[in-house]
Motif scaffolding. Structure first.
Motif, mmCIF file in Angstrom:
data_model
loop_
_atom_site.group_PDB
_atom_site.id
_atom_site.type_symbol
_atom_site.label_atom_id
_atom_site.label_comp_id
_atom_site.label_asym_id
_atom_site.label_seq_id
_atom_site.Cartn_x
_atom_site.Cartn_y
_atom_site.Cartn_z
ATOM 1 N N LEU A 174 0.832 -1.200 0.000
ATOM 2 C CA LEU A 174 0.000 0.000 0.000
ATOM 3 C C LEU A 174 0.871 1.256 0.000
ATOM 4 O O LEU A 174 0.516 2.268 -0.607
ATOM 5 C CB LEU A 174 -0.927 -0.008 1.215
ATOM 6 C CG LEU A 174 -1.946 1.132 1.290
ATOM 7 C CD1 LEU A 174 -2.839 1.145 0.057
ATOM 8 C CD2 LEU A 174 -2.797 1.015 2.555
ATOM 9 N N GLY A 175 2.009 1.198 0.659
ATOM 10 C CA GLY A 175 2.907 2.354 0.699
ATOM 11 C C GLY A 175 3.539 2.673 -0.635
ATOM 12 O O GLY A 175 4.006 3.796 -0.844
ATOM 13 N N ARG A 176 3.573 1.691 -1.555
ATOM 14 C CA ARG A 176 4.144 1.947 -2.881
ATOM 15 C C ARG A 176 3.151 2.605 -3.833
ATOM 16 O O ARG A 176 3.468 2.846 -5.006
ATOM 17 C CB ARG A 176 4.657 0.640 -3.487
ATOM 18 C CG ARG A 176 5.937 0.128 -2.836
ATOM 19 C CD ARG A 176 6.563 -0.981 -3.654
ATOM 20 N NE ARG A 176 5.782 -2.216 -3.578
ATOM 21 C CZ ARG A 176 5.980 -3.169 -2.680
ATOM 22 N NH1 ARG A 176 6.941 -3.016 -1.762
ATOM 23 N NH2 ARG A 176 5.247 -4.260 -2.679
ATOM 24 N N HIS B 79 -8.291 4.874 -0.048
ATOM 25 C CA HIS B 79 -9.185 3.919 0.603
ATOM 26 C C HIS B 79 -9.567 2.803 -0.374
ATOM 27 O O HIS B 79 -9.648 1.624 0.011
ATOM 28 C CB HIS B 79 -10.429 4.639 1.106
ATOM 29 C CG HIS B 79 -11.311 3.785 1.969
ATOM 30 N ND1 HIS B 79 -12.291 2.973 1.450
ATOM 31 C CD2 HIS B 79 -11.350 3.608 3.320
ATOM 32 C CE1 HIS B 79 -12.905 2.329 2.433
ATOM 33 N NE2 HIS B 79 -12.355 2.697 3.571
ATOM 34 N N ALA B 80 -9.781 3.165 -1.630
ATOM 35 C CA ALA B 80 -10.114 2.146 -2.624
ATOM 36 C C ALA B 80 -8.957 1.175 -2.823
ATOM 37 O O ALA B 80 -9.165 -0.045 -2.946
ATOM 38 C CB ALA B 80 -10.487 2.821 -3.944
ATOM 39 N N GLU B 81 -7.720 1.690 -2.851
ATOM 40 C CA GLU B 81 -6.569 0.809 -2.990
ATOM 41 C C GLU B 81 -6.412 -0.078 -1.758
ATOM 42 O O GLU B 81 -6.052 -1.250 -1.876
ATOM 43 C CB GLU B 81 -5.306 1.633 -3.213
ATOM 44 C CG GLU B 81 -5.244 2.310 -4.574
ATOM 45 C CD GLU B 81 -3.850 2.794 -4.906
ATOM 46 O OE1 GLU B 81 -2.880 2.167 -4.434
ATOM 47 O OE2 GLU B 81 -3.724 3.798 -5.636
ATOM 48 N N ALA B 82 -6.679 0.470 -0.568
ATOM 49 C CA ALA B 82 -6.593 -0.330 0.648
ATOM 50 C C ALA B 82 -7.632 -1.459 0.640
ATOM 51 O O ALA B 82 -7.343 -2.593 1.061
ATOM 52 C CB ALA B 82 -6.786 0.559 1.878
ATOM 53 N N GLU B 83 -8.826 -1.165 0.156
ATOM 54 C CA GLU B 83 -9.850 -2.208 0.053
ATOM 55 C C GLU B 83 -9.429 -3.311 -0.918
ATOM 56 O O GLU B 83 -9.681 -4.499 -0.677
ATOM 57 C CB GLU B 83 -11.178 -1.595 -0.392
ATOM 58 C CG GLU B 83 -11.892 -0.803 0.691
ATOM 59 C CD GLU B 83 -13.250 -0.313 0.223
ATOM 60 O OE1 GLU B 83 -13.446 -0.194 -1.015
ATOM 61 O OE2 GLU B 83 -14.122 -0.053 1.072
ATOM 62 N N ARG B 84 -8.786 -2.925 -2.005
ATOM 63 C CA ARG B 84 -8.347 -3.920 -2.981
ATOM 64 C C ARG B 84 -7.262 -4.821 -2.412
ATOM 65 O O ARG B 84 -7.246 -6.030 -2.678
ATOM 66 C CB ARG B 84 -7.836 -3.201 -4.232
ATOM 67 C CG ARG B 84 -7.374 -4.136 -5.339
ATOM 68 C CD ARG B 84 -7.021 -3.335 -6.583
ATOM 69 N NE ARG B 84 -6.026 -2.305 -6.312
ATOM 70 C CZ ARG B 84 -4.718 -2.527 -6.289
ATOM 71 N NH1 ARG B 84 -4.255 -3.751 -6.497
ATOM 72 N NH2 ARG B 84 -3.882 -1.537 -6.059
ATOM 73 N N LEU B 85 -6.357 -4.255 -1.582
ATOM 74 C CA LEU B 85 -5.250 -5.034 -1.040
ATOM 75 C C LEU B 85 -5.627 -5.793 0.229
ATOM 76 O O LEU B 85 -5.197 -6.938 0.430
ATOM 77 C CB LEU B 85 -4.057 -4.115 -0.742
ATOM 78 C CG LEU B 85 -3.318 -3.531 -1.948
ATOM 79 C CD1 LEU B 85 -2.270 -2.541 -1.488
ATOM 80 C CD2 LEU B 85 -2.661 -4.645 -2.762
#
Length: 427
Positions: A72-74, A249-255
């Motif tokens: 997520l940090g990338r 938030h969308a990327e966090a949900e995907r990961l």
């Protein structure tokens, strides 16, 4: 006679009026350029603030691993991030801090404290500057430096002042710590000494709860000291603005999986320091539009008065067969010939007075509190006001546009007149 040559002769013959028109244009161009310079300085300062302050997003999830936190940090949205992982460790070759000696009759507890196998509280971090105690300034690095992303998986440590003083440790010394089960020993180079203002808790406490027994190491090093899979307690991500919260938030949900994590946003520092800069930029844009409109109106009135005063001259020229559009062109050339030197003078004035004006609008007060969110950062850079060719070109374009509007609109009346009506008009 060529109307351009006639415009030059007219300007020379009316020096006082030319000087007055030059003064009006100089003020107009200076205000326009000041608005553009302020907009540019605000935009640069806002971009710097988004990099250094930004918005902090805290992600918590049961079983969050360092690998997921790194993925997520990338994200392109993230400027900085810091996962935090806590483990316990033992000491090799140095003496941890301990509570006061037990009182008489409490020897068993004192013996148990002396046999503590994991007296050190080890915090694995990626970027110690993003921890709230360091960013708010309550904890300070007294010597050396903190843990940075460049220290990933290195055997380095940031130690507390009290532990360093008790064992005579300095930056560059080696500290040997072991896992809680004593099976692995990891040598750590001390890269910094920090001070925690927290006082030792009253009474006897386990050594790992004493502030002086806290170490900060890279996340990979903390994992090697752990006795099993150690999850990340929380990860903090810094993004540029609140507008980027939803995409992250969308990327966090995907990961991480939808609805399986806690997502908290802290944009207080952004609101306190970036929003005022944005308001200054908006105000500068409003200034540019108002000045352009007011300048067109003022110059239009000035040119209209000049045309009325020169009606006899216009009648003679029309009677001699001069075309009407050339009369309007003469006035346009006269105004434009005054506008261009005004732009150059405004650029010179902007170079001399632009920086003090930028400091007045965008600079920080000297007595403003330095401590605050992200205080470890260099903070928002001072406003940099630069007279750039693009800004001067915009001012020149607007100035010439105003001069054209200010001469063409009043000149419409010339197109409606005839030589006889002009020469016989006694008004």
């Amino acid at each position: 006679m060529n109307f351009v040559k006639r415009a030059g002769m007219s300007l020379g013959a009316r020096m006082s009026r030319t000087a007055g028109l030059l003064g009006i244009f100089f003020v107009l161009c200076s205000l326009l350029l000041g608005g553009f310079l302020l907009q540019g300085a605000a935009a640069r300062q806002e971009a710097d603030a988004q990099r250094t302050i930004g918005v902090d997003v805290t992600v918590e999830k049961k079983g969050l691993t360092p690998a997921l936190a790194d993925r997520l940090g990338r994200s392109d949205l993230v400027h900085r991030y810091n996962p935090e992982l806590s483990v316990r460790a033992g000491a090799r070759g140095f003496t941890p801090l301990s509570s006061d000696p037990p009182e008489a009759g409490d020897t068993k507890r004192g013996e148990h404290e002396g046999r503590e196998q994991a007296p050190m509280a080890v915090n694995g971090v990626r970027d110690v500057g993003m921890l709230l105690p360091f960013s708010y300034g309550s904890m300070k690095v007294m010597a050396g430096r903190g843990i940075t992303p460049g220290d990933a998986d290195k055997g380095v440590a940031l130690v507390e002042r009290r532990l360093a003083e008790k064992n005579g440790l300095r930056v560059g010394d080696t500290l040997r710590v072991c896992s809680a089960d004593g099976r692995r020993t990891v040598p750590l180079e001390i890269v910094g000494v920090f001070e925690d203002p927290t006082q030792d808790p009253p009474g006897r406490q386990p050594p790992h709860q004493l502030p002086g027994n806290t170490l900060y190491v890279p996340v990979g090093t903390a994992q090697r000291l752990g006795t099993g899979p150690a999850p990340v307690s929380e990860a903090v991500y810094r993004i540029g603005s609140p507008d980027q919260e939803r995409p992250l938030h969308a990327e966090a949900e995907r990961l991480l999986g939808k609805g399986t994590f806690d997502f908290r946003v802290n944009d207080k520092a952004y609101r306190d320091q970036v929003r005022p800069i944005q308001r200054v930029g908006t105000f500068a844009g409003l200034i540019v539009r108002v000045i352009a409109l007011a300048g067109a109106l003022i110059l239009g009135l000035v040119v209209m008065l000049q045309i009325r005063e020169r009606r006899a001259e216009l009648g003679v020229l029309l009677a001699m067969g001069e075309r009407k559009w050339k009369l309007i062109g003469q006035h346009a050339v006269e105004v434009a010939a005054v506008a261009l030197p005004s732009v150059a003078l405004a650029a010179l004035a902007g170079a001399l007075a632009g920086q003090p004006a930028g400091d007045a609008f965008l600079g920080r007060e000297d007595d403003s509190p330095a401590a605050g969110p992200h205080a470890e950062d260099p903070g928002i850079a001072p406003p940099t006001v630069r007279v750039e060719p693009a800004a001067v070109g915009e001012v020149a374009g607007i100035g010439l546009g105003i001069s054209l509007v200010a001469t063409v609109i009043p000149g419409i009346g010339i197109l409606r007149l005839h030589p006889r009506s002009i020469l016989t008009d006694t008004e």
